[in-house]
Write an enzyme that holds these catalytic residues in place. Structure first.
Site, mmCIF file in Angstrom:
data_model
loop_
_atom_site.group_PDB
_atom_site.id
_atom_site.type_symbol
_atom_site.label_atom_id
_atom_site.label_comp_id
_atom_site.label_asym_id
_atom_site.label_seq_id
_atom_site.Cartn_x
_atom_site.Cartn_y
_atom_site.Cartn_z
ATOM 1 N N HIS A 1 1.557 5.592 -3.414
ATOM 2 C CA HIS A 1 1.292 6.659 -2.690
ATOM 3 C C HIS A 1 2.929 6.716 -2.340
ATOM 4 O O HIS A 1 3.626 5.260 -2.906
ATOM 5 C CB HIS A 1 0.538 6.674 -1.473
ATOM 6 C CG HIS A 1 -1.280 6.348 -2.640
ATOM 7 N ND1 HIS A 1 -1.886 7.507 -3.245
ATOM 8 C CD2 HIS A 1 -2.382 5.595 -1.537
ATOM 9 C CE1 HIS A 1 -3.043 7.202 -3.123
ATOM 10 N NE2 HIS A 1 -2.820 5.960 -2.549
ATOM 11 N N ARG B 1 -2.758 -4.052 -6.984
ATOM 12 C CA ARG B 1 -3.960 -3.552 -7.804
ATOM 13 C C ARG B 1 -4.475 -2.058 -7.173
ATOM 14 O O ARG B 1 -5.718 -1.602 -7.537
ATOM 15 C CB ARG B 1 -5.058 -4.757 -8.180
ATOM 16 C CG ARG B 1 -4.635 -5.204 -6.803
ATOM 17 C CD ARG B 1 -5.735 -6.034 -6.076
ATOM 18 N NE ARG B 1 -7.273 -5.496 -5.644
ATOM 19 C CZ ARG B 1 -7.374 -5.440 -4.202
ATOM 20 N NH1 ARG B 1 -6.994 -5.660 -2.979
ATOM 21 N NH2 ARG B 1 -8.358 -4.449 -3.763
ATOM 22 N N ARG C 1 1.896 -8.204 3.845
ATOM 23 C CA ARG C 1 0.349 -8.851 4.510
ATOM 24 C C ARG C 1 -0.304 -8.959 3.800
ATOM 25 O O ARG C 1 -1.233 -8.358 3.028
ATOM 26 C CB ARG C 1 0.448 -7.740 5.600
ATOM 27 C CG ARG C 1 -0.520 -8.170 7.303
ATOM 28 C CD ARG C 1 -0.722 -7.359 7.512
ATOM 29 N NE ARG C 1 -1.263 -7.645 8.435
ATOM 30 C CZ ARG C 1 -2.424 -7.915 8.968
ATOM 31 N NH1 ARG C 1 -3.240 -7.314 8.455
ATOM 32 N NH2 ARG C 1 -3.634 -7.814 9.480
ATOM 33 N N HIS D 1 4.243 3.641 -0.495
ATOM 34 C CA HIS D 1 4.711 2.385 -2.218
ATOM 35 C C HIS D 1 5.798 2.409 -1.906
ATOM 36 O O HIS D 1 6.525 1.535 -2.192
ATOM 37 C CB HIS D 1 3.697 2.433 -2.322
ATOM 38 C CG HIS D 1 2.392 1.720 -2.252
ATOM 39 N ND1 HIS D 1 1.535 3.348 -2.543
ATOM 40 C CD2 HIS D 1 1.826 1.105 -1.413
ATOM 41 C CE1 HIS D 1 0.129 2.644 -1.812
ATOM 42 N NE2 HIS D 1 0.866 1.178 -1.348
#
Ligand code: PPS
Length: 568
Positions: A198, A194, A287, A201
């Site tokens: 960057h 959501r 996480r 990721h």
């Protein structure tokens, strides 16, 4: 996991039946769906929420709340319920049909109401979200937005909700399944997000796909996410830019019109089931997946690893394999990303948190090239220009005759002298003449008046202007609601003009206090009506012994310190 890409059952009837049913449904009692319900209905109808066949019955609801399973034992962790007002529910017979309409009145589906009940929302909050704490966005929604009564029953789909944006990027479960079949993609890892992506990721998703020897699906949520998130229009433009960074034909981008609940572990499991329905074989869980932030005591709602544990525990049953989200960090001396547990000893690791990124954007500071892609940075800067170029609202509050209007006028002129942004003054008297001429001074009318000011100010703020408001605004809860309206788009600067009642009465510039004392004006603020003194305004100005120019200057200094205007 073996991929099963056979079509999944949908709840739609054929085009001809839909046309016929639409005609018949026009005379049924109609429920206008909320934005969240439209998202839920779309995924019910297209099979994204399979095995659900409609909004939950009371028996299924109780079972989902208590055991994360439907009454028949199928795993389903989140209640998908049709909440309605008491008034609407009163007129609905169990066993009858209702029409479900979008916000323009188009009939999307019909539902046969098999159940109608008043849920115990505190219990739902405790069991599903872990606490009956309004700091949790879904609990807040449950108590303050959702209707009091739930209706349950099977849904007949007539047409999907219409989307005008990014049409080619939206896929139903069956469209994705047939895309994977056509491409020969037997294993596909889904990445739920959501947030903008960057470099870290991109690294972690590609690594996850490589390790599973699978293709990759970037599957962001564009329905409803956490309040305050970057809007989906901006995010999708960012995702499209990142898509080019993957080797060609390895990765696909598809948008999911899900209304998230931020329910942590239960939500992660729900996401896994939804991805399984979309034909995915693997699912990345990180996480604090779908974490709602801090509770009202300032602590995390969920254990950060609870989501991974719950999905891992049920992955066989769901039929999707969980992939650990590897936290990637930038190792400066190697000039590349490493999983945090594989960083070479003694190296310097760089990272920028979400909060720090937002600060840099807000203040127009540099975002280093190692952190993000230039195209993503450009998109984010376009949407979040530095504060000195964004709209904002200055909201004066204080007794009648406290000096609000005079200071507001002086401030307006000073801001116009600086130039750059249009300035609008919404003074109490101007508003009562142009927007609220039919209103009096009861609590209800004052609230309406202030909410109207808030609406106009929030629109001005959204469009990059400066709104200066100067009503009495005696109620703290109403001021808070206006703050929330405005803060979606820009800063809200509350200024308490703290002239004492005695001084206002002594000045009595309009002669109103005298009339109020004589009982000729009723409900007069400070005399016969309450004023909640602001507890924590951005600025409090004392006008006694200070001239107007100086008061306005104090506001200018405050705006400068908040980065809303640049030092001259
Ligand atoms: S509120 O409570 O915020 O909706 O009030 P507002 O729109 O600012 O209007 C306040 C001005 O209306 C005049 N006036 C009264 N004020 C308070 N109580 C009562 N009963 C009342 N009746 C009339 C008064 O001139 C206020 O103007 P200001 O500029 O504040 O002196």
């Amino acid at each position: 996991m073996t991929p099963n890409l056979a079509p999944i059952p949908e709840l739609y009837v054929s085009y001809d039946s839909a046309q016929k049913l639409k005609g018949e449904a026009a005379s049924l009692p109609s429920w206008d769906l909320s934005p969240r319900q439209i998202c839920d209905l779309e995924l019910l109808m297209n099979g994204g929420f399979s095995p659900l066949k409609g909004f939950l019955s009371e028996e299924d609801y109780d079972s989902v709340v208590d055991t994360m399973r439907l009454a028949n034992g199928a795993l389903w962790p989140i209640p998908v319920t049709l909440d309605v007002s008491e008034k609407f529910a009163e007129g609905i017979e169990v066993g009858s049909d209702i029409a479900l309409r979008d916000q323009e009145g188009v009939i999307l589906a019909t539902m046969t109401v098999t159940d109608r009940w008043t849920p115990d929302k505190a219990r739902e909050a405790e069991k599903v979200f872990g606490a009956d704490d309004a700091a949790h966005p879904a609990v807040n929604y449950l108590h303050h937005t959702a209707g009091k009564v739930y209706l349950g029953g099977p849904v007949t789909g007539l047409q999907p909700p219409v989307h005008y944006d990014f049409k080619s990027r939206r896929d139903t479960p069956n469209e994705l399944r047939s895309f994977f079949r056509k491409m020969g993609w037997r294993k596909v890892v889904a990445f739920q997000t959501r947030n903008p992506l960057h470099r870290a990721h991109q690294e972690l998703t590609f690594r996850a796909a490589r390790e599973a020897q699978a293709n990759l699906l970037i599957h962001p949520v564009v329905g409803l996410t956490k309040p305050g998130d970057v809007d989906h229009f901006t995010r999708v433009r960012c995702y499209e830019a990142v898509l080019d960074k993957y080797p060609s034909s390895t990765t696909h981008l598809s948008l999911l019109n899900l209304a998230m609940r931020m329910a942590g572990p239960r939500e992660a499991l729900w996401h896994a089931i939804i991805r399984k329905n979309h034909g995915l074989t693997h699912f990345i869980v990180g996480r604090d997946h779908a974490g709602p932030g801090k509770n009202s005591a300032g602590e995390d709602f969920y254990d950060p690893y609870a989501a991974q544990d719950l999905v891992r525990q049920h992955q066989e049953e769901v039929g999707i394999e969980m992939v650990d989200f590897k936290m990637m960090v930038y190792v400066e001396d190697k000039a590349q990303y490493y999983p945090v547990d594989e960083v070479p000893e003694g190296s310097t690791v760089l990272n920028i948190s979400g909060t720090e990124l937002r600060r840099r954007l807000r203040e127009g500071l540099e975002i280093p090239d190692w952190f993000s892609f230039p195209e993503v940075e450009a998109e984010l800067r376009r949407t979040s220009p530095p504060r000195s170029q964004q709209g904002f609202t200055v909201f004066f509050t204080g007794f009648s005759g406290s000096g609000k209007s005079t200071i507001a006028n002086a401030l307006m002129v000073k801001l116009m002298e600086m130039g750059g942004r249009p300035v609008t003054l919404l003074d109490g008297d101007i508003v009562r003449k142009n927007l609220s001429s039919e209103l009096g001074f009861s609590k209800e009318h004052r609230d309406l008046n202030i909410r109207r000011i808030g609406y106009v100010a929030s629109e001005i703020t959204k469009n990059g202007g400066i709104a200066i408001c100067a009503p009495i605004a005696p109620y703290a809860t109403t001021r808070r609601a206006v703050r929330e309206d405005v803060e979606q788009y820009g800063a809200f600067v509350e200024v308490h003009v703290a002239t004492s009642l005695e001084e206002c009465e002594r000045r009595d510039r309009k002669g109103l206090y005298k009339l109020a004392r004589e009982g000729k004006i009723k409900e007069f603020t400070g005399i016969s009506d309450p004023y909640d003194v602001p507890k924590d305004p951005e600025l409090r100005v004392e006008t006694e012994g200070t001239d107007v120019d100086n008061c306005a200057h104090q506001v200018i200094l405050k705006l400068e310190s908040m980065g809303l205007i640049r030092a001259q």
